[in-house]
Design a protein around this motif. Structure first.
Motif, PDB file in Angstrom:
ATOM      1  N   LEU A 108      17.179  36.947  39.439  1.00  0.00           N
ATOM      2  CA  LEU A 108      17.941  36.811  40.674  1.00  0.00           C
ATOM      3  C   LEU A 108      18.038  38.179  41.331  1.00  0.00           C
ATOM      4  N   ARG A 109      18.339  38.180  42.603  1.00  0.00           N
ATOM      5  CA  ARG A 109      18.747  39.439  43.225  1.00  0.00           C
ATOM      6  C   ARG A 109      20.078  39.801  42.565  1.00  0.00           C
ATOM      7  N   ARG A 110      20.225  41.039  42.159  1.00  0.00           N
ATOM      8  CA  ARG A 110      21.438  41.445  41.436  1.00  0.00           C
ATOM      9  C   ARG A 110      22.689  41.074  42.232  1.00  0.00           C
ATOM     10  N   VAL A 111      23.630  40.454  41.526  1.00  0.00           N
ATOM     11  CA  VAL A 111      24.924  40.112  42.103  1.00  0.00           C
ATOM     12  C   VAL A 111      25.940  41.070  41.475  1.00  0.00           C
ATOM     13  N   MET A 116      31.312  39.927  43.287  1.00  0.00           N
ATOM     14  CA  MET A 116      31.951  38.762  42.677  1.00  0.00           C
ATOM     15  C   MET A 116      33.470  38.865  42.805  1.00  0.00           C
ATOM     16  N   LYS A 117      34.009  40.059  42.596  1.00  0.00           N
ATOM     17  CA  LYS A 117      35.453  40.250  42.729  1.00  0.00           C
ATOM     18  C   LYS A 117      35.918  40.024  44.166  1.00  0.00           C
ATOM     19  N   ALA A 118      35.057  40.333  45.121  1.00  0.00           N
ATOM     20  CA  ALA A 118      35.419  40.190  46.538  1.00  0.00           C
ATOM     21  C   ALA A 118      35.267  38.758  47.047  1.00  0.00           C
ATOM     22  N   LEU A 122      35.285  32.920  43.644  1.00  0.00           N
ATOM     23  CA  LEU A 122      35.132  33.293  42.236  1.00  0.00           C
ATOM     24  C   LEU A 122      36.435  33.822  41.633  1.00  0.00           C
ATOM     25  N   ALA A 123      37.541  33.541  42.266  1.00  0.00           N
ATOM     26  CA  ALA A 123      38.840  34.085  41.854  1.00  0.00           C
ATOM     27  C   ALA A 123      39.180  33.796  40.393  1.00  0.00           C
ATOM     28  N   GLY A 124      38.850  32.647  39.862  1.00  0.00           N
ATOM     29  CA  GLY A 124      39.196  32.311  38.486  1.00  0.00           C
ATOM     30  C   GLY A 124      38.105  32.594  37.477  1.00  0.00           C
ATOM     31  N   LEU A 125      37.057  33.272  37.884  1.00  0.00           N
ATOM     32  CA  LEU A 125      35.925  33.556  36.995  1.00  0.00           C
ATOM     33  C   LEU A 125      36.368  34.358  35.778  1.00  0.00           C
ATOM     34  N   ALA A 126      35.994  33.892  34.597  1.00  0.00           N
ATOM     35  CA  ALA A 126      36.388  34.546  33.339  1.00  0.00           C
ATOM     36  C   ALA A 126      35.944  36.003  33.300  1.00  0.00           C
ATOM     37  N   MET A 149      24.684  33.527  45.627  1.00  0.00           N
ATOM     38  CA  MET A 149      24.752  34.949  45.959  1.00  0.00           C
ATOM     39  C   MET A 149      23.505  35.710  45.511  1.00  0.00           C
ATOM     40  N   GLY A 150      22.865  35.230  44.461  1.00  0.00           N
ATOM     41  CA  GLY A 150      21.719  35.950  43.896  1.00  0.00           C
ATOM     42  C   GLY A 150      20.373  35.413  44.279  1.00  0.00           C
ATOM     43  N   GLU A 151      20.331  34.366  45.099  1.00  0.00           N
ATOM     44  CA  GLU A 151      19.031  33.803  45.509  1.00  0.00           C
ATOM     45  C   GLU A 151      18.248  34.829  46.295  1.00  0.00           C
TER      46      GLU A 151
END
Length: 153
Positions: A108-111, A116-118, A122-126, A149-151
């Protein structure tokens, strides 16, 4: 199907290293956290998809997708006294640590972690809540959002 995220330091083992191993993949060994071990031992299933995350480097983030190609079995490094992952309390009859095999699916294109934090989706992402864990579950919705996001366009 379940979705996961695994972390690796690219200087030790990168997505390109996994890709070079082909469809047999690699045993995800050396995990010495009970919660991460339990995810691999009890929950990871054949065909589950895995976000591959480069950690402890200048550009941390998700860089690709892997797939579980072999379910949990005892991690052989726990029995090897020359391994940095040796565990003197583990025996062949009562192993303490397990691993799964994962194989490369695609890059993937680096995410970046910062992106991710922004991302409010993705607010509840572990990863954001328990950033020290090396193997963690990812919800279907979070997996789809990170994938988006990484496509590569």
């Amino acid at each position: 199907m379940n979705y996961w995220l695994v972390k690796s330091e690219p200087d030790d083992f990168s997505l390109k290293d996994l890709e070079a191993l082909g469809s047999d993949g690699e045993g995800w060994n050396g995990v010495r956290n009970y919660q991460a071990r339990n995810f691999m031992r009890d929950d990871m299933a054949l065909g589950d998809l895995v976000l591959f995350y480069h950690s402890s480097c200048k550009q941390v983030g998700v860089v690709g997708i892997a797939k579980v190609v072999k379910t949990a079995y005892p991690d052989p490094s726990q029995f090897d006294p020359d391994s940095k992952y040796f565990d003197s309390k583990a025996t062949v009859d009562t192993p303490r640590w397990f691993q799964v095999d994962i194989a490369f699916e695609r890059a993937l294109r680096r995410v970046p972690l910062s992106a991710m934090k922004a991302n409010a989706k993705l607010a509840g992402l572990a990863l954001i809540k328990a950033s020290r864990l090396s193997v963690m579950p990812v919800s279907t919705e979070h997996f789809a959002e990170i994938l988006k996001m990484g496509e590569v366009t």
